[in-house]
Design a protein around this motif. Structure first.
Motif, PDB file in Angstrom:
ATOM      1  N   HIS A  44       0.853  -1.187  -0.020  1.00  0.00           N
ATOM      2  CA  HIS A  44       0.018   0.177   0.179  1.00  0.00           C
ATOM      3  C   HIS A  44       0.760   0.964   0.070  1.00  0.00           C
ATOM      4  O   HIS A  44       2.045   1.305   0.365  1.00  0.00           O
ATOM      5  CB  HIS A  44      -1.014  -0.075   1.106  1.00  0.00           C
ATOM      6  CG  HIS A  44      -0.368  -0.054   2.633  1.00  0.00           C
ATOM      7  ND1 HIS A  44       0.199   1.207   3.234  1.00  0.00           N
ATOM      8  CD2 HIS A  44       0.097  -0.993   3.309  1.00  0.00           C
ATOM      9  CE1 HIS A  44       0.674   0.931   4.324  1.00  0.00           C
ATOM     10  NE2 HIS A  44       0.726  -0.513   4.337  1.00  0.00           N
ATOM     11  N   ASN A  45       0.277   2.551  -0.336  1.00  0.00           N
ATOM     12  CA  ASN A  45       0.955   3.861  -0.065  1.00  0.00           C
ATOM     13  C   ASN A  45       1.698   4.061   1.314  1.00  0.00           C
ATOM     14  O   ASN A  45       0.908   3.642   2.097  1.00  0.00           O
ATOM     15  CB  ASN A  45      -0.039   4.756  -0.540  1.00  0.00           C
ATOM     16  CG  ASN A  45      -0.535   4.925  -1.983  1.00  0.00           C
ATOM     17  OD1 ASN A  45       0.029   4.194  -2.723  1.00  0.00           O
ATOM     18  ND2 ASN A  45      -1.459   5.770  -1.996  1.00  0.00           N
ATOM     19  N   GLN A  92       5.926   7.847 -12.331  1.00  0.00           N
ATOM     20  CA  GLN A  92       4.490   7.777 -12.624  1.00  0.00           C
ATOM     21  C   GLN A  92       3.910   8.696 -13.492  1.00  0.00           C
ATOM     22  O   GLN A  92       3.186   8.367 -14.425  1.00  0.00           O
ATOM     23  CB  GLN A  92       3.894   7.789 -11.219  1.00  0.00           C
ATOM     24  CG  GLN A  92       2.155   7.859 -11.102  1.00  0.00           C
ATOM     25  CD  GLN A  92       1.624   8.182  -9.633  1.00  0.00           C
ATOM     26  OE1 GLN A  92       0.995   9.018  -9.600  1.00  0.00           O
ATOM     27  NE2 GLN A  92       1.881   7.267  -8.783  1.00  0.00           N
ATOM     28  N   GLU A 170       5.209   2.639 -10.350  1.00  0.00           N
ATOM     29  CA  GLU A 170       3.759   3.026 -10.826  1.00  0.00           C
ATOM     30  C   GLU A 170       3.785   3.633 -12.342  1.00  0.00           C
ATOM     31  O   GLU A 170       3.111   4.499 -12.306  1.00  0.00           O
ATOM     32  CB  GLU A 170       3.014   3.741  -9.731  1.00  0.00           C
ATOM     33  CG  GLU A 170       2.859   2.946  -8.594  1.00  0.00           C
ATOM     34  CD  GLU A 170       2.070   3.933  -7.445  1.00  0.00           C
ATOM     35  OE1 GLU A 170       0.925   4.123  -7.956  1.00  0.00           O
ATOM     36  OE2 GLU A 170       2.392   4.045  -6.500  1.00  0.00           O
ATOM     37  N   ALA A 173      -0.261   4.318 -13.571  1.00  0.00           N
ATOM     38  CA  ALA A 173      -1.151   4.701 -12.556  1.00  0.00           C
ATOM     39  C   ALA A 173      -2.078   5.900 -13.383  1.00  0.00           C
ATOM     40  O   ALA A 173      -3.138   5.977 -12.836  1.00  0.00           O
ATOM     41  CB  ALA A 173      -0.380   5.593 -11.366  1.00  0.00           C
ATOM     42  N   HIS A 203      -0.002  -0.779  -8.380  1.00  0.00           N
ATOM     43  CA  HIS A 203      -1.128  -1.424  -7.723  1.00  0.00           C
ATOM     44  C   HIS A 203      -2.174  -2.149  -8.539  1.00  0.00           C
ATOM     45  O   HIS A 203      -3.128  -2.555  -7.987  1.00  0.00           O
ATOM     46  CB  HIS A 203      -1.714   0.285  -7.103  1.00  0.00           C
ATOM     47  CG  HIS A 203      -0.892   0.764  -6.186  1.00  0.00           C
ATOM     48  ND1 HIS A 203      -0.602   0.092  -5.093  1.00  0.00           N
ATOM     49  CD2 HIS A 203      -1.034   2.065  -6.115  1.00  0.00           C
ATOM     50  CE1 HIS A 203      -0.018   1.140  -4.458  1.00  0.00           C
ATOM     51  NE2 HIS A 203      -0.146   2.446  -4.944  1.00  0.00           N
ATOM     52  N   MET A 205      -2.868  -5.461  -9.886  1.00  0.00           N
ATOM     53  CA  MET A 205      -2.520  -6.970  -9.671  1.00  0.00           C
ATOM     54  C   MET A 205      -2.478  -7.631 -10.890  1.00  0.00           C
ATOM     55  O   MET A 205      -1.653  -8.519 -11.009  1.00  0.00           O
ATOM     56  CB  MET A 205      -3.312  -7.313  -8.663  1.00  0.00           C
ATOM     57  CG  MET A 205      -3.417  -6.689  -7.355  1.00  0.00           C
ATOM     58  SD  MET A 205      -1.982  -6.677  -6.492  1.00  0.00           S
ATOM     59  CE  MET A 205      -1.970  -4.846  -5.486  1.00  0.00           C
ATOM     60  N   GLY A 242      -4.514  -4.374   2.760  1.00  0.00           N
ATOM     61  CA  GLY A 242      -4.932  -3.351   1.935  1.00  0.00           C
ATOM     62  C   GLY A 242      -4.715  -3.364   0.424  1.00  0.00           C
ATOM     63  O   GLY A 242      -4.724  -2.188  -0.090  1.00  0.00           O
ATOM     64  N   LEU A 243      -4.642  -4.471   0.098  1.00  0.00           N
ATOM     65  CA  LEU A 243      -4.102  -4.955  -1.191  1.00  0.00           C
ATOM     66  C   LEU A 243      -5.241  -5.776  -1.916  1.00  0.00           C
ATOM     67  O   LEU A 243      -6.113  -6.141  -1.546  1.00  0.00           O
ATOM     68  CB  LEU A 243      -2.811  -5.686  -1.594  1.00  0.00           C
ATOM     69  CG  LEU A 243      -1.586  -4.526  -0.977  1.00  0.00           C
ATOM     70  CD1 LEU A 243      -0.445  -5.619  -0.937  1.00  0.00           C
ATOM     71  CD2 LEU A 243      -1.478  -3.721  -1.708  1.00  0.00           C
ATOM     72  N   ASP A 244      -5.255  -5.828  -3.513  1.00  0.00           N
ATOM     73  CA  ASP A 244      -6.170  -6.586  -4.311  1.00  0.00           C
ATOM     74  C   ASP A 244      -5.452  -7.790  -4.633  1.00  0.00           C
ATOM     75  O   ASP A 244      -4.337  -7.926  -4.584  1.00  0.00           O
ATOM     76  CB  ASP A 244      -6.313  -5.542  -5.565  1.00  0.00           C
ATOM     77  CG  ASP A 244      -7.752  -5.069  -5.295  1.00  0.00           C
ATOM     78  OD1 ASP A 244      -8.653  -5.211  -4.470  1.00  0.00           O
ATOM     79  OD2 ASP A 244      -7.785  -4.284  -6.284  1.00  0.00           O
ATOM     80  N   PRO A 246      -6.056 -10.255  -8.582  1.00  0.00           N
ATOM     81  CA  PRO A 246      -6.950  -9.987  -9.879  1.00  0.00           C
ATOM     82  C   PRO A 246      -8.425 -10.507  -9.426  1.00  0.00           C
ATOM     83  O   PRO A 246      -8.646 -11.470  -8.685  1.00  0.00           O
ATOM     84  CB  PRO A 246      -6.084 -10.893 -10.819  1.00  0.00           C
ATOM     85  CG  PRO A 246      -4.676 -11.207  -9.978  1.00  0.00           C
ATOM     86  CD  PRO A 246      -4.889 -10.955  -8.663  1.00  0.00           C
TER      87      PRO A 246
END
Lengths: 280, 286
Positions: A44-45, A92, A170, A173, A203, A205, A242-244, A246
């Motif tokens: 996460h950030n 980015q 990133e 982004a 970020h 996935m 706090g991640l995702d 797919p």
């Protein structure tokens, strides 16, 4: 030497303004990146990803521990330019990285500063633009390009310095779906065909699925690593951080929770289709 | 508030060699309280379009009605229109400038000449919508917050104007998945509670599939497709050819149906796909 980058027990901290205590952004990171590897870093950030990446081309120097890039210690100031030439960075926002008013001049900026012969520069610019499939645009003005195109020009600018490793923080982004695809395909091609070591921070996935290895950062430390399949099968850990995962991995996880007997390490559409067909 | 756009055309640098048509005869209607997803590739005209909706840009031709008032007519009080139509730009945190979170969020209402009490209640309300604890953060410098928090404070600054229409230009760009989910959840709750008309500009097909009542698809300055997300995402090939995509589960459903599953082709979210797959497999077992 088989490692492009060696990060040995690195600590790094800085003072946030009007705070007395130092904030520790990296707390003992160990990571070895092999030559030719395609590594993805997620987190996460504020987890320390960007701080870590800036250690690899000596923008930051470790407070403790050491970073070795292509056999050179980043603390050795006499090697600074060699290190930055070995490991190039893409950020980015494409608009912050483009310096010239014509695409080919922008790509030539790096080698020009390195004092490369004009003839050689021309050769490098041509082949770099070709590698990112932007050769048609060599005389265009960068500000009229799309986001994905600008980002590919930024990558060409790095390529013209003949790096062994590219770190991308990133890079997609700010891009639309097709721009994202263009950039990711370019990165994969450079890795496969040119053998360039890739370190990709993202970020998204879906972009990590084809990597050789995924590293997960949290609170300045590496908390998980493995193949994309190994990492994404830890759905609960990733969510907690706090991640995702797919969309198909998430769906497979939900289906399994509802009682379907399917594998938990699914990361592509085809795999889920195959699993579901076997249940019929 | 409802929005009606009639034959809107906007040209840049008219009469020079750089003349470019950014919006080309765009017409659509948005009903009061609708949640609209505005999608399109970079440079398709999305940002130009939304800047017309609160009068920041003047059309070359065409009209815009907010409720029944023509905001493109001469002599319109644009200050009032901009209060009604709140616009959150890309990377709104770049616009933070005050010493404390309270001062920053109250800047708009203060300029409206509201009294102290009203300002405080608006700031409290706006911060609660974006999930920022008022007592904990009101005296903190906005520059000491995390990226996601900064962005939410910036959005609160627009909310404190209590607009009737809220337009957000890629509010989640550059945020991590958690920050993204938090902001989207805030927007979703706001829409549920306040029935505000919301326009969300996004590059994430997954997000608009979850949130929007209707989608408007822009391509080269024209709005080429519109409808509910399910209707719009039926145009898989068109969307791909103009640089967009459809949610990943949609591709999954297509592949499964090729293998003989008989799933509804209109599935666009993970939870819909889950229910449909479970149902299909159970039906076959019987």
């Amino acid at each position: 030497m088989e490692n492009m980058v060696e990060i040995n027990n690195v600590f790094y901290g800085y003072k946030k303004h009007d705070q007395a205590e130092e904030f520790l952004a990296l707390r003992g990171v160990n990571l070895k990146v092999k030559i030719g590897e395609f590594l993805v870093v997620i987190g996460h950030n504020g987890s320390g990803k960007s701080t870590l990446s800036k250690h690899i081309n000596a923008i930051y120097l470790p407070k403790e521990g050491e970073v070795i890039v292509n056999g050179m210690n980043t603390k050795d100031i006499s090697k600074l330019w060699d290190i930055r030439q070995s490991a190039g960075m893409v950020f980015q926002n494409p608009d912050n990285q483009i310096v010239a008013t014509i695409v080919e001049e922008d790509v030539a900026f790096g080698p020009e500063n390195m004092g490369v012969e004009p003839k050689e520069i021309r050769k490098r610019v041509e082949s770099a633009l070709k590698a990112v499939r932007m050769e048609e645009y060599s005389k265009h003005a960068p500000h009229l390009l799309s986001g994905g195109q600008k980002q590919r020009v930024a990558i060409a600018g790095i390529l013209a310095m003949k790096p062994k490793c590219i770190i991308l923080d990133e890079p997609t982004a700010m891009l639309d779906p097709s721009g994202r695809k263009e950039v990711i395909e370019t990165i994969k091609k450079l890795n496969k065909e040119e053998g360039i070591t890739i370190i990709l921070i993202t970020h998204f996935m879906e972009e990590a699925v084809d990597a050789d290895r995924v590293v997960v950062m949290d609170d300045g430390k590496i908390v998980a690593e493995g193949t994309p399949r190994e990492v994404f099968s830890k759905v609960e850990l990733l969510k907690k951080l706090g991640l995702d995962v797919p969309q198909v991995t998430e769906l497979a996880y939900e289906l399994k929770k509802s009682g379907l007997n399917i594998r938990q390490d699914i990361i592509t559409i085809d795999e889920l289709v195959e699993e579901l067909c076997q249940l019929r | 508030m409802s929005i009606k756009v009639n034959n809107l055309t906007f040209k840049y640098m008219v009469g020079t060699p750089f003349e470019k048509t950014a919006l080309d005869n765009v017409s659509f209607e948005i009903k009061d309280g609708e949640f609209i997803g505005l999608i399109g590739h970079t440079g398709s005209g999305k940002s130009t379009l939304i800047q017309h909706l609160n009068g920041l840009l003047k059309p070359t031709s065409g009209e815009i009605y907010i409720d029944d008032e023509c905001i493109t007519a001469k002599g319109v009080d644009l200050k009032r229109i901009r209060q009604l139509v709140g616009l959150v730009f890309q990377y709104p945190e770049h616009q933070l400038f005050e010493e404390t979170v309270f001062k920053d969020v109250s800047y708009g209402p203060k300029n409206l000449g509201l009294d102290e009490e009203e300002i405080e209640s608006r700031v409290k309300w706006a911060l609660s919508i974006v999930g920022i604890d008022y007592d904990k953060y009101k005296d903190v410098s906005p520059f000491d917050l995390s990226g996601g928090q900064k962005r939410r404070v910036a959005i609160a600054g627009v909310l404190a104007m209590q607009p009737k229409v809220l337009i957000l230009d890629e509010p989640t760009a550059g945020l991590d998945p958690k920050g993204r989910d938090e902001i989207l959840q805030n927007i979703k709750n706001l829409h549920k509670k306040s029935k505000m008309t919301i326009i969300l500009v996004s590059h994430s097909m997954d997000d608009v599939a979850e949130l929007a009542d209707k989608l408007i698809v822009m391509y080269r300055g024209k709005n080429i497709i519109q409808g509910t997300p399910k209707e719009v995402f039926r145009n898989v090939e068109t969307l791909e050819s103009i640089g967009l995509a459809v949610p990943q589960v949609k591709y999954l459903v297509q592949s499964l149906n090729k293998k003989g599953f008989n799933l509804n082709e209109d599935i666009i979210t993970v939870s819909e796909a889950k229910d449909a797959i479970l149902k299909a497999l159970r039906r076959e077992k019987k």
